[in-house]
Design a protein around this motif. Structure first.
Motif, PDB file in Angstrom:
ATOM      1  N   MET A 133      41.038  38.283  19.933  1.00 14.07           N
ATOM      2  CA  MET A 133      41.576  39.489  20.559  1.00 14.07           C
ATOM      3  C   MET A 133      42.057  39.170  21.973  1.00 14.07           C
ATOM      4  O   MET A 133      41.306  38.611  22.768  1.00 14.07           O
ATOM      5  N   LYS A 134      43.309  39.517  22.251  1.00 13.51           N
ATOM      6  CA  LYS A 134      43.854  39.262  23.581  1.00 13.51           C
ATOM      7  C   LYS A 134      43.735  40.509  24.461  1.00 13.51           C
ATOM      8  O   LYS A 134      44.091  41.610  24.036  1.00 13.51           O
ATOM      9  N   ILE A 135      43.242  40.297  25.681  1.00 16.02           N
ATOM     10  CA  ILE A 135      43.102  41.361  26.668  1.00 16.02           C
ATOM     11  C   ILE A 135      44.033  41.035  27.826  1.00 16.02           C
ATOM     12  O   ILE A 135      43.959  39.949  28.410  1.00 16.02           O
ATOM     13  N   ALA A 136      44.930  41.972  28.141  1.00 19.75           N
ATOM     14  CA  ALA A 136      45.861  41.772  29.254  1.00 19.75           C
ATOM     15  C   ALA A 136      45.456  42.633  30.438  1.00 19.75           C
ATOM     16  O   ALA A 136      45.012  43.779  30.275  1.00 19.75           O
ATOM     17  N   ILE A 137      45.611  42.072  31.621  1.00 20.63           N
ATOM     18  CA  ILE A 137      45.347  42.799  32.864  1.00 20.63           C
ATOM     19  C   ILE A 137      46.666  42.920  33.595  1.00 20.63           C
ATOM     20  O   ILE A 137      47.230  41.919  34.061  1.00 20.63           O
ATOM     21  N   ALA A 138      47.200  44.137  33.672  1.00 19.88           N
ATOM     22  CA  ALA A 138      48.457  44.377  34.378  1.00 19.88           C
ATOM     23  C   ALA A 138      48.138  44.650  35.842  1.00 19.88           C
ATOM     24  O   ALA A 138      47.338  45.528  36.150  1.00 19.88           O
ATOM     25  N   GLY A 139      48.776  43.914  36.731  1.00 20.49           N
ATOM     26  CA  GLY A 139      48.411  43.999  38.143  1.00 20.49           C
ATOM     27  C   GLY A 139      47.317  43.001  38.468  1.00 20.49           C
ATOM     28  O   GLY A 139      46.474  43.228  39.344  1.00 20.49           O
ATOM     29  N   ALA A 140      47.336  41.882  37.758  1.00 23.58           N
ATOM     30  CA  ALA A 140      46.230  40.914  37.830  1.00 23.58           C
ATOM     31  C   ALA A 140      46.127  40.210  39.172  1.00 23.58           C
ATOM     32  O   ALA A 140      45.059  39.688  39.514  1.00 23.58           O
ATOM     33  N   THR A 141      47.216  40.167  39.923  1.00 19.84           N
ATOM     34  CA  THR A 141      47.174  39.436  41.192  1.00 19.84           C
ATOM     35  C   THR A 141      46.761  40.320  42.368  1.00 19.84           C
ATOM     36  O   THR A 141      46.603  39.833  43.483  1.00 19.84           O
ATOM     37  N   GLY A 142      46.583  41.618  42.120  1.00 17.69           N
ATOM     38  CA  GLY A 142      46.135  42.523  43.172  1.00 17.69           C
ATOM     39  C   GLY A 142      44.640  42.388  43.421  1.00 17.69           C
ATOM     40  O   GLY A 142      43.932  41.656  42.711  1.00 17.69           O
ATOM     41  N   GLN A 143      44.158  43.117  44.417  1.00 18.16           N
ATOM     42  CA  GLN A 143      42.738  43.015  44.783  1.00 18.16           C
ATOM     43  C   GLN A 143      41.830  43.408  43.624  1.00 18.16           C
ATOM     44  O   GLN A 143      40.875  42.693  43.302  1.00 18.16           O
ATOM     45  N   LEU A 144      42.102  44.545  42.994  1.00 17.88           N
ATOM     46  CA  LEU A 144      41.264  44.982  41.877  1.00 17.88           C
ATOM     47  C   LEU A 144      41.441  44.068  40.678  1.00 17.88           C
ATOM     48  O   LEU A 144      40.468  43.686  40.022  1.00 17.88           O
ATOM     49  N   GLY A 145      42.683  43.696  40.379  1.00 16.76           N
ATOM     50  CA  GLY A 145      42.949  42.859  39.206  1.00 16.76           C
ATOM     51  C   GLY A 145      42.212  41.537  39.245  1.00 16.76           C
ATOM     52  O   GLY A 145      41.628  41.106  38.242  1.00 16.76           O
ATOM     53  N   GLN A 146      42.211  40.888  40.393  1.00 16.51           N
ATOM     54  CA  GLN A 146      41.505  39.610  40.503  1.00 16.51           C
ATOM     55  C   GLN A 146      40.009  39.781  40.311  1.00 16.51           C
ATOM     56  O   GLN A 146      39.350  38.940  39.675  1.00 16.51           O
ATOM     57  N   LEU A 147      39.474  40.878  40.816  1.00 13.24           N
ATOM     58  CA  LEU A 147      38.040  41.142  40.644  1.00 13.24           C
ATOM     59  C   LEU A 147      37.701  41.450  39.186  1.00 13.24           C
ATOM     60  O   LEU A 147      36.637  41.063  38.690  1.00 13.24           O
ATOM     61  N   VAL A 148      38.607  42.145  38.493  1.00  8.54           N
ATOM     62  CA  VAL A 148      38.391  42.421  37.064  1.00  8.54           C
ATOM     63  C   VAL A 148      38.337  41.109  36.281  1.00  8.54           C
ATOM     64  O   VAL A 148      37.465  40.914  35.424  1.00  8.54           O
ATOM     65  N   ILE A 149      39.255  40.209  36.585  1.00  8.03           N
ATOM     66  CA  ILE A 149      39.270  38.914  35.886  1.00  8.03           C
ATOM     67  C   ILE A 149      37.976  38.149  36.149  1.00  8.03           C
ATOM     68  O   ILE A 149      37.355  37.596  35.230  1.00  8.03           O
ATOM     69  N   ASN A 150      37.534  38.139  37.394  1.00  4.98           N
ATOM     70  CA  ASN A 150      36.257  37.478  37.707  1.00  4.98           C
ATOM     71  C   ASN A 150      35.121  38.093  36.905  1.00  4.98           C
ATOM     72  O   ASN A 150      34.259  37.375  36.364  1.00  4.98           O
ATOM     73  N   ALA A 151      35.109  39.437  36.822  1.00  5.46           N
ATOM     74  CA  ALA A 151      34.041  40.127  36.098  1.00  5.46           C
ATOM     75  C   ALA A 151      34.106  39.830  34.601  1.00  5.46           C
ATOM     76  O   ALA A 151      33.070  39.656  33.946  1.00  5.46           O
ATOM     77  N   LEU A 152      35.301  39.764  34.047  1.00  5.80           N
ATOM     78  CA  LEU A 152      35.455  39.421  32.624  1.00  5.80           C
ATOM     79  C   LEU A 152      34.904  38.030  32.343  1.00  5.80           C
ATOM     80  O   LEU A 152      34.173  37.820  31.363  1.00  5.80           O
ATOM     81  N   LEU A 153      35.239  37.084  33.207  1.00  4.95           N
ATOM     82  CA  LEU A 153      34.765  35.714  33.006  1.00  4.95           C
ATOM     83  C   LEU A 153      33.250  35.634  33.166  1.00  4.95           C
ATOM     84  O   LEU A 153      32.571  34.946  32.394  1.00  4.95           O
ATOM     85  N   GLU A 154      32.711  36.364  34.148  1.00  5.52           N
ATOM     86  CA  GLU A 154      31.260  36.361  34.356  1.00  5.52           C
ATOM     87  C   GLU A 154      30.529  36.974  33.171  1.00  5.52           C
ATOM     88  O   GLU A 154      29.384  36.611  32.884  1.00  5.52           O
ATOM     89  N   ARG A 155      31.196  37.892  32.476  1.00  5.63           N
ATOM     90  CA  ARG A 155      30.591  38.530  31.305  1.00  5.63           C
ATOM     91  C   ARG A 155      30.842  37.749  30.028  1.00  5.63           C
ATOM     92  O   ARG A 155      30.552  38.237  28.930  1.00  5.63           O
ATOM     93  N   GLY A 156      31.396  36.550  30.146  1.00  7.49           N
ATOM     94  CA  GLY A 156      31.519  35.666  28.995  1.00  7.49           C
ATOM     95  C   GLY A 156      32.826  35.715  28.255  1.00  7.49           C
ATOM     96  O   GLY A 156      32.945  35.139  27.162  1.00  7.49           O
ATOM     97  N   ALA A 157      33.839  36.383  28.826  1.00  3.93           N
ATOM     98  CA  ALA A 157      35.129  36.420  28.147  1.00  3.93           C
ATOM     99  C   ALA A 157      35.724  35.019  28.087  1.00  3.93           C
ATOM    100  O   ALA A 157      35.598  34.235  29.025  1.00  3.93           O
ATOM    101  N   ASP A 158      36.383  34.727  26.976  1.00  6.39           N
ATOM    102  CA  ASP A 158      37.069  33.448  26.807  1.00  6.39           C
ATOM    103  C   ASP A 158      38.368  33.501  27.619  1.00  6.39           C
ATOM    104  O   ASP A 158      39.237  34.344  27.352  1.00  6.39           O
ATOM    105  N   PRO A 159      38.530  32.631  28.622  1.00  3.19           N
ATOM    106  CA  PRO A 159      39.748  32.684  29.430  1.00  3.19           C
ATOM    107  C   PRO A 159      41.027  32.586  28.601  1.00  3.19           C
ATOM    108  O   PRO A 159      42.045  33.171  28.957  1.00  3.19           O
TER     109      PRO A 159
END
Length: 287
Positions: free
Chosen positions: A1-27
Motif C-alpha cells: 500500500m502506497k501512502i503519499a504525503i502532499a506538502g511533504a517538504t513543509g514543516q508539518l509534512g517533514q514531521l509526518v514522514i518522521n513519525a511514519l518512519l518511527e512507527r515502522g512504515a516502510d520508506p
C-alpha cells in the motif's frame, strides 16, 4: 500500500514522514510530494519515493498520485488560493482512484466562525462531494504560533492580543504530525471519521505570557488590545494586511471558544499526553 504525503517538504509534512518512519512504515511505500526537487532530495535520501507536484497544476498532481492508495492532503499555505489548490488535488485523486484522503483541516471548522476556517470548510465540502473516502484531521493551533515569537515577547515583555480570556488548546506541530501518521497507518476503517485535535490543557494568552515569563525568568504580561488597533500594529510591523486581519479575527473568535478543543482525540491517537505549554516553551528557549 502506497501512502503519499502532499506538502511533504513543509514543516508539518517533514514531521509526518518522521513519525511514519518511527512507527515502522516502510520508506519504499511512502511517496513524498512537493514542488521543489531540491527540497525533496533529503527525503529521497531516507528511502522515500519523491515526486514533484504543484497544487496549482492539476496535471502534475495526476501523474504524482498514480498508484497511491492513501493521501495526506496537507492544507496549502497560501490563504485565498487554497480552495482552488485543494480542488486540484482532489480532482487528481479522483482520476487515479486514490482510496482515502486524510485532510488537515482546522479545529471547530464548522462552529468557530473564524475567517481562517472558510477555506477549510470549503475543502471539507469538496471532499464530501468527491466520492472519495476521506477522514478529517481538524488540527488545533500550533504552539509554534507563539514560541516562534518568543524573542519579541521577551524583548517587549508583553504578549499583545484581542482574545480576552478565551482558551486555546494548542499543541506542538510534532504532536499533530504523529496523529496524522497514526491515522494513515491505521488498519481500521478511517473513512468518515472527524478528529477534533488539540492539546490536553487549554490556556489563555494571559497564561501564555505567564508561562513565557516563568521559563525565561523575567516578567512578561498579557496586554489586551482593541481589534482595530491590533490590526494596525501588525501591519505597521510588516504583516500583510489580509493576514493581519485574519490573525486578529482569530483572536476575536477565540473569545468565544473557536480554538478550545474539548476532545481527547489527539492524545488518544498519539498514545500519550500532548506536550505541555511550559515544556514546549523551555525547549524553544533552549534552541
Amino acid at each position: 500500500m502506497k501512502i503519499a504525503i502532499a506538502g511533504a517538504t513543509g514543516q508539518l509534512g517533514q514531521l509526518v514522514i518522521n513519525a511514519l518512519l518511527e512507527r515502522g512504515a516502510d520508506p519504499a511505500q511512502l511517496v513524498a510530494l512537493g514542488r521543489s526537487e531540491e527540497k525533496l532530495a533529503p527525503l529521497a535520501g531516507k528511502g522515500l519515493e519523491t515526486r514533484a507536484a504543484d497544487y496549482n497544476v492539476e496535471a502534475s498532481l495526476v501523474s504524482a498520485l498514480e498508484g497511491v492508495d492513501k493521501l495526506l492532503l496537507i492544507s496549502g499555505s497560501e490563504v485565498g488560493q487554497r480552495i482552488t489548490q485543494h480542488e486540484n488535488v482532489i480532482n487528481a485523486a479522483q482520476r487515479v482512484n486514490v482510496s482515502l484522503i486524510a485532510y488537515t483541516s482546522i479545529a471547530n471548522a464548522l462552529t468557530g466562525n473564524m475567517k481562517l476556517a472558510q477555506e477549510h470548510v470549503a475543502t471539507e465540502q469538496l471532499l464530501a462531494g468527491s466520492g472519495i473516502e476521506y477522514v478529517l484531521l481538524r488540527n488545533g493551533w500550533y504552539t509554534e504560533n507563539y514560541t516562534d515569537q518568543l524573542l519579541g515577547y521577551l524583548n517587549s515583555r508583553v504578549v499583545l492580543g484581542a482574545a480576552g480570556n478565551g482558551r486555546i488548546s494548542a499543541a506542538p506541530r510534532a504532536d499533530y504530525a504523529e496523529a496524522a501518521a497514526a491515522v494513515l497507518l491505521s488498519e481500521e476503517n478511517e473513512s468518515g471519521k472527524i478528529y477534533e485535535l488539540g492539546g490536553d490543557k487549554a490556556f489563555t494568552l494571559s497564561q501564555l505570557a505567564g508561562a513565557v515569563g516563568a521559563a525565561a525568568g523575567q516578567e512578561v504580561n498579557y496586554q489586551e488590545v482593541e481589534p482595530e488597533k491590533l490590526v494596525a500594529i501588525y501591519t505597521e510591523s510588516g504583516v500583510p494586511a489580509q493576514f493581519a486581519d485574519i490573525l486578529v479575527d482569530t483572536d476575536v473568535q477565540v473569545r468565544d471558544g473557536a480554538l478550545e478543543v474539548n476532545s481527547a482525540d489527539l492524545s488518544q491517537l498519539i498514545g500519550r499526553p500532548t506536550a505541555s505549554l511550559g515544556k514546549t516553551i523551555k525547549e524553544a528557549l533552549a534552541q
